[in-house]
Write a protein that holds these residues in place. Sequence first.
Motif, PDB file in Angstrom:
ATOM      1  N   GLU A  50       0.828  -1.207   0.000  1.00 49.56           N
ATOM      2  CA  GLU A  50       0.000   0.000   0.000  1.00 49.56           C
ATOM      3  C   GLU A  50       0.860   1.254   0.000  1.00 49.56           C
ATOM      4  OE1 GLU A  50      -2.793   2.279   3.319  1.00 49.56           O
ATOM      5  OE2 GLU A  50      -2.090   0.257   3.716  1.00 49.56           O
ATOM      6  N   THR A  51       0.391   2.253  -0.717  1.00 49.08           N
ATOM      7  CA  THR A  51       0.976   3.595  -0.646  1.00 49.08           C
ATOM      8  C   THR A  51      -0.165   4.568  -0.416  1.00 49.08           C
ATOM      9  OG1 THR A  51       2.819   3.076  -2.121  1.00 49.08           O
ATOM     10  CG2 THR A  51       2.241   5.404  -1.887  1.00 49.08           C
ATOM     11  N   THR A  52      -0.033   5.367   0.628  1.00 45.93           N
ATOM     12  CA  THR A  52      -1.035   6.383   0.951  1.00 45.93           C
ATOM     13  C   THR A  52      -0.399   7.743   0.739  1.00 45.93           C
ATOM     14  OG1 THR A  52      -2.081   4.950   2.580  1.00 45.93           O
ATOM     15  CG2 THR A  52      -2.543   7.297   2.762  1.00 45.93           C
ATOM     16  N   SER A  53      -1.112   8.603   0.026  1.00 45.35           N
ATOM     17  CA  SER A  53      -0.574   9.933  -0.257  1.00 45.35           C
ATOM     18  C   SER A  53      -1.695  10.958  -0.282  1.00 45.35           C
ATOM     19  CB  SER A  53       0.157   9.933  -1.601  1.00 45.35           C
ATOM     20  OG  SER A  53      -0.719   9.568  -2.638  1.00 45.35           O
ATOM     21  N   TYR A  54      -1.272  12.228  -0.217  1.00 41.78           N
ATOM     22  CA  TYR A  54      -2.214  13.317  -0.447  1.00 41.78           C
ATOM     23  C   TYR A  54      -2.490  13.366  -1.940  1.00 41.78           C
ATOM     24  CZ  TYR A  54      -1.454  15.288   4.243  1.00 41.78           C
ATOM     25  OH  TYR A  54      -1.396  15.493   5.595  1.00 41.78           O
ATOM     26  N   ARG A  55      -3.525  14.089  -2.329  1.00 45.63           N
ATOM     27  CA  ARG A  55      -3.860  14.229  -3.753  1.00 45.63           C
ATOM     28  C   ARG A  55      -2.734  14.870  -4.559  1.00 45.63           C
ATOM     29  NH1 ARG A  55     -10.090  16.232  -4.059  1.00 45.63           N
ATOM     30  NH2 ARG A  55     -10.871  14.184  -4.621  1.00 45.63           N
ATOM     31  N   ASN A  56      -1.897  15.664  -3.910  1.00 44.60           N
ATOM     32  CA  ASN A  56      -0.798  16.326  -4.622  1.00 44.60           C
ATOM     33  C   ASN A  56       0.400  15.401  -4.838  1.00 44.60           C
ATOM     34  OD1 ASN A  56       0.602  16.208  -2.204  1.00 44.60           O
ATOM     35  ND2 ASN A  56       0.599  18.406  -1.832  1.00 44.60           N
ATOM     36  N   GLY A  57       0.296  14.146  -4.360  1.00 39.52           N
ATOM     37  CA  GLY A  57       1.363  13.174  -4.567  1.00 39.52           C
ATOM     38  C   GLY A  57       2.310  13.005  -3.403  1.00 39.52           C
ATOM     39  N   THR A  58       2.206  13.825  -2.369  1.00 36.94           N
ATOM     40  CA  THR A  58       3.067  13.695  -1.197  1.00 36.94           C
ATOM     41  C   THR A  58       2.756  12.381  -0.486  1.00 36.94           C
ATOM     42  OG1 THR A  58       3.126  16.092  -0.899  1.00 36.94           O
ATOM     43  CG2 THR A  58       3.752  14.749   1.004  1.00 36.94           C
ATOM     44  N   VAL A  59       3.743  11.495  -0.415  1.00 36.45           N
ATOM     45  CA  VAL A  59       3.556  10.172   0.179  1.00 36.45           C
ATOM     46  C   VAL A  59       3.606  10.273   1.703  1.00 36.45           C
ATOM     47  CG1 VAL A  59       4.528   7.841   0.393  1.00 36.45           C
ATOM     48  CG2 VAL A  59       4.489   8.988  -1.834  1.00 36.45           C
ATOM     49  N   LEU A  60       2.602   9.670   2.338  1.00 34.11           N
ATOM     50  CA  LEU A  60       2.516   9.633   3.792  1.00 34.11           C
ATOM     51  C   LEU A  60       2.996   8.298   4.348  1.00 34.11           C
ATOM     52  CD1 LEU A  60      -1.018  11.216   3.959  1.00 34.11           C
ATOM     53  CD2 LEU A  60       1.132  12.348   4.506  1.00 34.11           C
ATOM     54  N   TYR A  61       2.738   7.244   3.588  1.00 31.36           N
ATOM     55  CA  TYR A  61       3.107   5.902   4.022  1.00 31.36           C
ATOM     56  C   TYR A  61       3.218   5.016   2.785  1.00 31.36           C
ATOM     57  CZ  TYR A  61       2.549   1.100   5.560  1.00 31.36           C
ATOM     58  OH  TYR A  61       2.737  -0.248   5.748  1.00 31.36           O
ATOM     59  N   SER A  62       4.202   4.118   2.800  1.00 29.46           N
ATOM     60  CA  SER A  62       4.303   3.140   1.726  1.00 29.46           C
ATOM     61  C   SER A  62       5.088   1.927   2.203  1.00 29.46           C
ATOM     62  CB  SER A  62       4.995   3.733   0.496  1.00 29.46           C
ATOM     63  OG  SER A  62       5.030   2.764  -0.540  1.00 29.46           O
ATOM     64  N   ASN A 113       0.845  11.920  10.789  1.00 33.69           N
ATOM     65  CA  ASN A 113       1.196  13.119  10.028  1.00 33.69           C
ATOM     66  C   ASN A 113       0.118  13.544   9.033  1.00 33.69           C
ATOM     67  OD1 ASN A 113       1.673  10.746   8.595  1.00 33.69           O
ATOM     68  ND2 ASN A 113       3.332  11.607   7.411  1.00 33.69           N
ATOM     69  N   VAL A 114      -1.107  13.026   9.187  1.00 31.99           N
ATOM     70  CA  VAL A 114      -2.182  13.331   8.247  1.00 31.99           C
ATOM     71  C   VAL A 114      -3.141  14.350   8.831  1.00 31.99           C
ATOM     72  CG1 VAL A 114      -4.136  12.375   6.966  1.00 31.99           C
ATOM     73  CG2 VAL A 114      -2.052  11.049   7.221  1.00 31.99           C
ATOM     74  N   SER A 115      -3.421  15.373   8.062  1.00 35.45           N
ATOM     75  CA  SER A 115      -4.408  16.350   8.458  1.00 35.45           C
ATOM     76  C   SER A 115      -5.765  15.651   8.550  1.00 35.45           C
ATOM     77  CB  SER A 115      -4.454  17.472   7.416  1.00 35.45           C
ATOM     78  OG  SER A 115      -5.506  18.345   7.689  1.00 35.45           O
ATOM     79  N   PRO A 116      -6.551  15.898   9.604  1.00 36.49           N
ATOM     80  CA  PRO A 116      -7.801  15.160   9.808  1.00 36.49           C
ATOM     81  C   PRO A 116      -8.882  15.400   8.755  1.00 36.49           C
ATOM     82  CG  PRO A 116      -7.558  16.874  11.459  1.00 36.49           C
ATOM     83  CD  PRO A 116      -6.281  16.834  10.674  1.00 36.49           C
ATOM     84  N   ASP A 117      -8.771  16.462   7.975  1.00 35.38           N
ATOM     85  CA  ASP A 117      -9.800  16.738   6.968  1.00 35.38           C
ATOM     86  C   ASP A 117      -9.304  16.487   5.546  1.00 35.38           C
ATOM     87  OD1 ASP A 117      -8.038  18.833   6.920  1.00 35.38           O
ATOM     88  OD2 ASP A 117      -9.562  20.392   6.773  1.00 35.38           O
ATOM     89  N   SER A 118      -8.295  15.647   5.399  1.00 34.04           N
ATOM     90  CA  SER A 118      -7.693  15.392   4.089  1.00 34.04           C
ATOM     91  C   SER A 118      -8.336  14.231   3.356  1.00 34.04           C
ATOM     92  CB  SER A 118      -6.209  15.058   4.247  1.00 34.04           C
ATOM     93  OG  SER A 118      -5.522  16.148   4.757  1.00 34.04           O
ATOM     94  N   THR A 119      -8.532  14.409   2.060  1.00 37.48           N
ATOM     95  CA  THR A 119      -8.870  13.312   1.166  1.00 37.48           C
ATOM     96  C   THR A 119      -7.544  12.665   0.778  1.00 37.48           C
ATOM     97  OG1 THR A 119     -10.845  14.398   0.325  1.00 37.48           O
ATOM     98  CG2 THR A 119      -9.835  12.741  -1.097  1.00 37.48           C
ATOM     99  N   LEU A 120      -7.490  11.340   0.870  1.00 40.65           N
ATOM    100  CA  LEU A 120      -6.250  10.640   0.591  1.00 40.65           C
ATOM    101  C   LEU A 120      -6.399   9.726  -0.619  1.00 40.65           C
ATOM    102  CD1 LEU A 120      -5.156   9.631   4.206  1.00 40.65           C
ATOM    103  CD2 LEU A 120      -4.492  11.646   2.885  1.00 40.65           C
ATOM    104  N   VAL A 121      -5.270   9.475  -1.275  1.00 48.23           N
ATOM    105  CA  VAL A 121      -5.205   8.530  -2.386  1.00 48.23           C
ATOM    106  C   VAL A 121      -4.438   7.319  -1.876  1.00 48.23           C
ATOM    107  CG1 VAL A 121      -4.362   8.125  -4.723  1.00 48.23           C
ATOM    108  CG2 VAL A 121      -5.257  10.375  -4.087  1.00 48.23           C
ATOM    109  N   ILE A 122      -5.052   6.150  -2.003  1.00 46.41           N
ATOM    110  CA  ILE A 122      -4.457   4.919  -1.493  1.00 46.41           C
ATOM    111  C   ILE A 122      -4.347   3.931  -2.644  1.00 46.41           C
ATOM    112  CG2 ILE A 122      -4.667   3.037   0.180  1.00 46.41           C
ATOM    113  CD1 ILE A 122      -6.644   5.015   1.704  1.00 46.41           C
TER     114      ILE A 122
END
Length: 132
Positions: A50-62, A113-122
């Motif tokens: 799994e790779t989780t990122s913000y919509r802008n491509g910033t990876v939070l976890y992989s 490190n995730v903002s609580p109101d963020s839409t994420l791409v997984i």
Amino acid sequence: MKPFAIIFLLLILTSCSDNIVTTKSGLQYRIVEKGTGIKAKAGDEVFIYETTSYRNGTVLYSNYNSKSPVKVLIGGNQATAAVDEGLRGMRVGEIRELTAPHFLVKRKGYPPNVSPDSTLVIKMKLDRIKRR
């Protein structure tokens, strides 16, 4: 722009969105690569990359670069609601890309490190299924 150009553009945009599924919960996903075999269901233990990122491509976890996939019990409250829902129906080798609204990715302390109101791409790849 000429009318035929507008129609052509609309056809292209419509065909691009046809492979995006929106579930009742608001989760959106598309199948990037089809898998084979049985479909994962509630009660199955699955192993995923799994790779989780913000919509802008910033990876939070992989964990895509690790040799060990993550084990998740579908329906066992071990993952976010988005991941749990997104895994259902996947086949081994399948890759799905989820667009998860903030209310489906909330989890106490994860990821920190995730903002609580963020839409994420997984992006998830199902490595194997273990039926219980």
